[in-house]
Design a protein around this motif. Structure first.
Motif, mmCIF file in Angstrom:
data_model
loop_
_atom_site.group_PDB
_atom_site.id
_atom_site.type_symbol
_atom_site.label_atom_id
_atom_site.label_comp_id
_atom_site.label_asym_id
_atom_site.label_seq_id
_atom_site.Cartn_x
_atom_site.Cartn_y
_atom_site.Cartn_z
ATOM 1 N N ASN A 115 33.138 43.974 36.651
ATOM 2 C CA ASN A 115 33.494 44.727 37.862
ATOM 3 C C ASN A 115 32.393 44.656 38.904
ATOM 4 O O ASN A 115 32.659 44.381 40.081
ATOM 5 N N ILE A 116 31.158 44.897 38.500
ATOM 6 C CA ILE A 116 30.036 44.874 39.449
ATOM 7 C C ILE A 116 29.866 43.479 40.052
ATOM 8 O O ILE A 116 29.609 43.329 41.244
ATOM 9 N N MET B 9 23.206 49.150 36.994
ATOM 10 C CA MET B 9 24.433 48.624 37.602
ATOM 11 C C MET B 9 24.239 48.460 39.115
ATOM 12 O O MET B 9 24.730 47.499 39.700
ATOM 13 N N LYS B 10 23.497 49.377 39.735
ATOM 14 C CA LYS B 10 23.201 49.250 41.171
ATOM 15 C C LYS B 10 22.320 48.029 41.419
ATOM 16 O O LYS B 10 22.513 47.291 42.381
ATOM 17 N N TYR C 138 24.337 44.854 41.188
ATOM 18 C CA TYR C 138 25.061 44.587 42.425
ATOM 19 C C TYR C 138 24.137 43.946 43.466
ATOM 20 O O TYR C 138 24.553 43.039 44.193
ATOM 21 N N THR D 210 21.875 44.787 30.823
ATOM 22 C CA THR D 210 22.033 44.476 32.248
ATOM 23 C C THR D 210 20.798 43.774 32.799
ATOM 24 O O THR D 210 20.912 42.849 33.606
ATOM 25 N N ASN E 246 32.394 46.597 32.754
ATOM 26 C CA ASN E 246 31.438 47.093 33.757
ATOM 27 C C ASN E 246 30.709 45.948 34.446
ATOM 28 O O ASN E 246 30.591 45.928 35.677
ATOM 29 N N GLY F 157 25.847 49.493 31.301
ATOM 30 C CA GLY F 157 26.403 50.574 32.105
ATOM 31 C C GLY F 157 27.170 51.614 31.308
ATOM 32 O O GLY F 157 27.753 52.522 31.884
#
Length: 169
Positions: free
Chosen positions: A118-119, A74-75, A78, A41, A115, A22
């Motif tokens: 957090n996600i 990152m999306k 999630y 990721t 990052n 990210g």
């Protein structure tokens, strides 16, 4: 408890941003892919999906589906978290390695870890990111691409019944 492993690789090309964990890394080349091609990721996502026996990122986010074109990984990470929650899994830790001859990544690692943490809604100290070169060997050593490996540990959330018969987590 369940262990998962993930691996991803993308080709370095001109005209693309380099995104890892990210974080946008200043570099003359970026990674080619349908999404933002964030190999770190992607490896983490595959490790988590594998640990939960939920397939891989190609199954959930196929490159034949235009809704994922240029999407932030990152999306997608999630979305993987949502799948894990639906199956009642929690993440214990993640350990990942980026394999790249260039650029040097040391000063970006903490941001990558933050990052990802957090996600995934976990403590930053539960995520470890490392980088290594291959001493000029192979496609990463020849600066043709970047690879990443990840392992993770997850556990099934225990559901306990209270005296009144309701579930307590």
């Amino acid at each position: 408890m369940r262990i998962g492993s993930g691996y991803d690789v993308h080709k370095l090309v001109e005209g693309r941003k380099l995104i890892l964990g990210g974080v946008e890394i200043p570099f003359e080349k970026g990674l080619l892919g349908h999404s933002d091609a964030d190999v770190l990721t992607h490896a983490v996502m595959d490790a988590l999906l594998g640990a939960a026996a939920l397939g891989d990122i190609g199954r959930h986010f196929p490159d034949s589906d235009n809704q994922y074109k240029d999407i932030s990984s990152m999306k997608l990470l999630y979305e993987v978290l949502c799948l894990l929650k639906k199956e009642k899994y929690s993440i214990i830790n993640i350990d990942a390695t980026v394999i790249a001859q260039k650029p040097k990544l040391a000063k970006y690692m903490q941001a990558m870890e933050q990052n990802i943490a957090n996600i995934l809604e976990i403590d930053k100290h539960s995520v470890n990111v490392k980088a290594t070169t291959e001493e000029g060997l192979g496609f990463t050593g020849a600066e043709l691409g970047i690879a990443a490996k990840a392992v993770c540990l997850i556990e099934k959330i225990k559901i306990e019944k209270s005296i009144d018969g309701k579930s307590n987590f």
